[in-house]
Design a protein around this motif. Structure first.
Motif, PDB file in Angstrom:
ATOM      1  N   PHE A  96     -15.762  -3.620  37.393  1.00 38.00           N
ATOM      2  CA  PHE A  96     -14.089  -3.281  37.112  1.00 38.00           C
ATOM      3  C   PHE A  96     -13.488  -3.756  38.535  1.00 38.00           C
ATOM      4  O   PHE A  96     -13.909  -3.620  39.338  1.00 38.00           O
ATOM      5  CB  PHE A  96     -14.160  -1.508  37.499  1.00 38.00           C
ATOM      6  N   LEU A  97     -12.530  -4.313  38.004  1.00 39.23           N
ATOM      7  CA  LEU A  97     -11.658  -5.298  38.898  1.00 39.23           C
ATOM      8  C   LEU A  97     -10.914  -4.281  39.868  1.00 39.23           C
ATOM      9  O   LEU A  97     -10.425  -3.389  39.361  1.00 39.23           O
ATOM     10  CB  LEU A  97     -10.721  -6.164  38.447  1.00 39.23           C
ATOM     11  N   SER A  98     -10.890  -4.559  41.191  1.00 43.59           N
ATOM     12  CA  SER A  98     -10.108  -3.556  41.962  1.00 43.59           C
ATOM     13  C   SER A  98      -9.605  -4.317  43.295  1.00 43.59           C
ATOM     14  O   SER A  98      -9.904  -5.576  43.372  1.00 43.59           O
ATOM     15  CB  SER A  98     -10.931  -2.283  42.481  1.00 43.59           C
ATOM     16  N   ALA A  99      -8.971  -3.504  44.191  1.00 45.66           N
ATOM     17  CA  ALA A  99      -8.735  -4.315  45.475  1.00 45.66           C
ATOM     18  C   ALA A  99      -9.964  -4.708  46.223  1.00 45.66           C
ATOM     19  O   ALA A  99     -10.976  -3.958  46.206  1.00 45.66           O
ATOM     20  CB  ALA A  99      -7.804  -3.261  46.353  1.00 45.66           C
ATOM     21  N   PRO A 100      -9.968  -5.559  47.044  1.00 46.92           N
ATOM     22  CA  PRO A 100      -8.609  -6.298  47.192  1.00 46.92           C
ATOM     23  C   PRO A 100      -8.372  -7.467  46.223  1.00 46.92           C
ATOM     24  O   PRO A 100      -9.160  -7.937  45.647  1.00 46.92           O
ATOM     25  CB  PRO A 100      -8.956  -7.147  48.618  1.00 46.92           C
ATOM     26  N   CYS A 101      -7.073  -7.700  46.253  1.00 49.13           N
ATOM     27  CA  CYS A 101      -6.676  -8.735  45.009  1.00 49.13           C
ATOM     28  C   CYS A 101      -5.341  -9.324  45.249  1.00 49.13           C
ATOM     29  O   CYS A 101      -4.683  -8.656  46.318  1.00 49.13           O
ATOM     30  CB  CYS A 101      -6.755  -8.064  43.804  1.00 49.13           C
ATOM     31  N   CYS A 102      -4.992 -10.226  44.754  1.00 45.69           N
ATOM     32  CA  CYS A 102      -3.725 -10.893  44.728  1.00 45.69           C
ATOM     33  C   CYS A 102      -2.527  -9.836  44.624  1.00 45.69           C
ATOM     34  O   CYS A 102      -2.598  -9.230  43.466  1.00 45.69           O
ATOM     35  CB  CYS A 102      -3.458 -12.108  43.892  1.00 45.69           C
ATOM     36  N   ARG A 103      -1.623  -9.695  45.326  1.00 45.52           N
ATOM     37  CA  ARG A 103      -0.616  -8.872  44.976  1.00 45.52           C
ATOM     38  C   ARG A 103       0.235  -9.111  43.572  1.00 45.52           C
ATOM     39  O   ARG A 103       0.669  -7.978  43.091  1.00 45.52           O
ATOM     40  CB  ARG A 103       0.500  -8.853  46.148  1.00 45.52           C
ATOM     41  N   ILE A 104       0.265 -10.302  43.313  1.00 42.91           N
ATOM     42  CA  ILE A 104       0.842 -10.485  42.014  1.00 42.91           C
ATOM     43  C   ILE A 104       0.131 -10.616  40.831  1.00 42.91           C
ATOM     44  O   ILE A 104       0.218  -9.512  39.773  1.00 42.91           O
ATOM     45  CB  ILE A 104       1.696 -11.893  42.304  1.00 42.91           C
TER      46      ILE A 104
ATOM     47  N   PHE B 145       6.250 -13.234  35.654  1.00 45.75           N
ATOM     48  CA  PHE B 145       6.085 -11.703  35.772  1.00 45.75           C
ATOM     49  C   PHE B 145       6.057 -11.121  37.105  1.00 45.75           C
ATOM     50  O   PHE B 145       5.499 -11.681  38.086  1.00 45.75           O
ATOM     51  CB  PHE B 145       4.759 -11.043  34.918  1.00 45.75           C
ATOM     52  N   ALA B 146       6.296  -9.773  37.360  1.00 45.49           N
ATOM     53  CA  ALA B 146       6.481  -9.125  38.607  1.00 45.49           C
ATOM     54  C   ALA B 146       4.829  -8.969  39.270  1.00 45.49           C
ATOM     55  O   ALA B 146       4.456  -9.218  40.250  1.00 45.49           O
ATOM     56  CB  ALA B 146       6.951  -7.969  38.761  1.00 45.49           C
ATOM     57  N   GLN B 147       3.912  -8.465  38.454  1.00 46.96           N
ATOM     58  CA  GLN B 147       2.472  -8.150  38.741  1.00 46.96           C
ATOM     59  C   GLN B 147       1.617  -8.371  37.394  1.00 46.96           C
ATOM     60  O   GLN B 147       2.142  -7.794  36.429  1.00 46.96           O
ATOM     61  CB  GLN B 147       2.423  -6.715  39.245  1.00 46.96           C
ATOM     62  N   ALA B 148       0.453  -8.321  37.712  1.00 48.66           N
ATOM     63  CA  ALA B 148      -0.308  -8.144  36.495  1.00 48.66           C
ATOM     64  C   ALA B 148      -1.884  -7.598  37.057  1.00 48.66           C
ATOM     65  O   ALA B 148      -2.128  -7.902  38.006  1.00 48.66           O
ATOM     66  CB  ALA B 148      -0.672  -9.643  35.759  1.00 48.66           C
TER      67      ALA B 148
ATOM     68  N   GLY C 227      17.188 -10.691  28.930  1.00 45.20           N
ATOM     69  CA  GLY C 227      18.045  -9.628  29.562  1.00 45.20           C
ATOM     70  C   GLY C 227      17.175  -8.735  30.443  1.00 45.20           C
ATOM     71  O   GLY C 227      17.446  -7.735  30.870  1.00 45.20           O
ATOM     72  N   ALA C 228      15.637  -8.681  30.138  1.00 51.04           N
ATOM     73  CA  ALA C 228      14.930  -7.710  30.559  1.00 51.04           C
ATOM     74  C   ALA C 228      14.862  -7.922  32.150  1.00 51.04           C
ATOM     75  O   ALA C 228      14.910  -8.729  32.827  1.00 51.04           O
ATOM     76  CB  ALA C 228      13.211  -7.899  30.338  1.00 51.04           C
ATOM     77  N   LYS C 229      14.957  -6.837  32.747  1.00 52.50           N
ATOM     78  CA  LYS C 229      14.941  -6.709  34.535  1.00 52.50           C
ATOM     79  C   LYS C 229      13.875  -7.090  35.060  1.00 52.50           C
ATOM     80  O   LYS C 229      13.954  -7.998  36.011  1.00 52.50           O
ATOM     81  CB  LYS C 229      15.247  -5.600  34.846  1.00 52.50           C
ATOM     82  N   GLU C 230      12.667  -6.884  34.564  1.00 52.74           N
ATOM     83  CA  GLU C 230      11.290  -7.562  34.985  1.00 52.74           C
ATOM     84  C   GLU C 230      10.458  -6.991  34.019  1.00 52.74           C
ATOM     85  O   GLU C 230      10.406  -6.309  33.186  1.00 52.74           O
ATOM     86  CB  GLU C 230      10.915  -6.884  36.480  1.00 52.74           C
ATOM     87  N   VAL C 231       9.197  -7.824  34.260  1.00 55.87           N
ATOM     88  CA  VAL C 231       8.119  -7.501  33.328  1.00 55.87           C
ATOM     89  C   VAL C 231       6.685  -7.457  34.051  1.00 55.87           C
ATOM     90  O   VAL C 231       6.413  -8.173  35.017  1.00 55.87           O
ATOM     91  CB  VAL C 231       7.694  -8.810  32.319  1.00 55.87           C
ATOM     92  N   ARG C 232       5.989  -6.440  33.744  1.00 54.13           N
ATOM     93  CA  ARG C 232       4.413  -6.449  34.565  1.00 54.13           C
ATOM     94  C   ARG C 232       3.548  -6.261  33.531  1.00 54.13           C
ATOM     95  O   ARG C 232       3.966  -6.142  32.221  1.00 54.13           O
ATOM     96  CB  ARG C 232       4.458  -5.003  35.203  1.00 54.13           C
ATOM     97  N   VAL C 233       2.563  -6.859  33.811  1.00 47.57           N
ATOM     98  CA  VAL C 233       1.376  -7.310  32.647  1.00 47.57           C
ATOM     99  C   VAL C 233       0.222  -6.495  32.893  1.00 47.57           C
ATOM    100  O   VAL C 233      -0.205  -6.456  33.986  1.00 47.57           O
ATOM    101  CB  VAL C 233       1.052  -8.684  32.649  1.00 47.57           C
ATOM    102  N   VAL C 234      -0.566  -5.782  31.683  1.00 50.57           N
ATOM    103  CA  VAL C 234      -1.913  -5.163  32.064  1.00 50.57           C
ATOM    104  C   VAL C 234      -2.624  -5.771  30.851  1.00 50.57           C
ATOM    105  O   VAL C 234      -2.346  -5.648  29.647  1.00 50.57           O
ATOM    106  CB  VAL C 234      -1.771  -3.546  32.219  1.00 50.57           C
ATOM    107  N   THR C 235      -3.868  -6.260  31.095  1.00 52.56           N
ATOM    108  CA  THR C 235      -4.860  -6.554  30.328  1.00 52.56           C
ATOM    109  C   THR C 235      -6.041  -5.836  30.246  1.00 52.56           C
ATOM    110  O   THR C 235      -6.506  -5.528  31.168  1.00 52.56           O
ATOM    111  CB  THR C 235      -5.143  -8.232  30.169  1.00 52.56           C
TER     112      THR C 235
END
Length: 238
Positions: free
Chosen positions: A39-47, A72-75, A220-228
């Motif tokens: 399972f991926l977890s911290a520490p990791c790239c903030r973005i 995208f703001a974060q993934a 026009g979206a304010k921001e996009v965050r991604v989860v895979t």
């Protein structure tokens, strides 16, 4: 209902979603499979969430994001796309194991809890109608629906539309994938000012989520965050 469930478990005991061994709770992994899973977890790239092999500040960026930050703001992702996660994902994606969606979504909500708090709606990466007709379901849409059930996010499956039937991208390079997806997505409806959680099963080069993100921000979206559910790590192949 509880007594009936206990009786049912006697005849049809819950099984590990990976190896099919009998387990105590449904839609879980057995102890042996838990030990195999990464399972991926911290520490990791903030973005982008790329894992680091050593401790770094929470604000640290990977080299790619430091040189050219993605739109995208974060993934975040649950697993690396490795031998263990590949079997689960292929069963879900191509083996009609749609029953796995709740378990996967639960892990995604845990991995992306901070991202979900910052979003208003959850949107799946869409399939072109030809591919949807052939596959019969969009695995990203099933994950997005289950995520919405576990959060306060509004489920918007029709907001993002794939308007062009692109070739399968498994054999293409990152640049070829990005070129392949140019102009492939269209926004249906008003998304002005919305904060969007974009959901997909696997991030390979990131070309698909980049194409979707650009279309969403352009509309026009304010921001996009991604989860895979999983992501291919550098120097790894699908």
């Amino acid at each position: 209902m509880a007594p009936f469930s206990k009786v049912l478990d006697l005849f049809l005991p819950p099984r590990c979603i990976s190896c099919q061994k009998i387990v105590l709770d449904p839609y879980t992994l057995c102890q042996d499979c838990w030990e195999q899973a990464c399972f991926l977890s911290a520490p990791c790239c903030r973005i982008c969430g790329l894992p680091f092999e050593f401790d770094v500040p929470d604000s640290a960026l990977c080299l790619d994001c430091a040189l050219c930050a993605p739109p995208f703001a974060q993934a975040r992702s649950v697993f690396p796309y490795d031998d263990f996660s590949r079997g689960l994902i292929l069963a879900f994606k191509h083996g009609d194991r749609t029953d796995l969606a709740p378990a996967f979504a639960g892990w995604m909500v845990q991995s992306a809890a901070s991202l979900i708090e910052e979003c208003d709606v959850v949107v799946p990466v869409p399939l072109h109608w030809r591919r949807l007709l052939k596959r019969r379901y969009n695995q990203a849409a099933l994950l997005a629906l289950e995520i919405s059930k576990r959060s306060a996010l509004i489920y918007e499956p029709a907001l993002l539309k794939r308007t062009r039937h692109t070739p399968v991208q498994g054999h293409l390079s990152r640049m070829a994938r990005q070129k392949n997806l140019q102009g492939a997505f269209q926004i249906i409806g008003d998304i002005e000012g919305m904060r969007i959680l974009l959901v997909d099963d696997v991030m390979t080069t990131g070309a698909t989520v980049l194409g979707c993100t650009k279309a969403l921000l352009g509309a026009g979206a304010k921001e996009v965050r991604v989860v895979t559910l999983a992501r291919v790590l550098p120097n790894k192949t699908v």
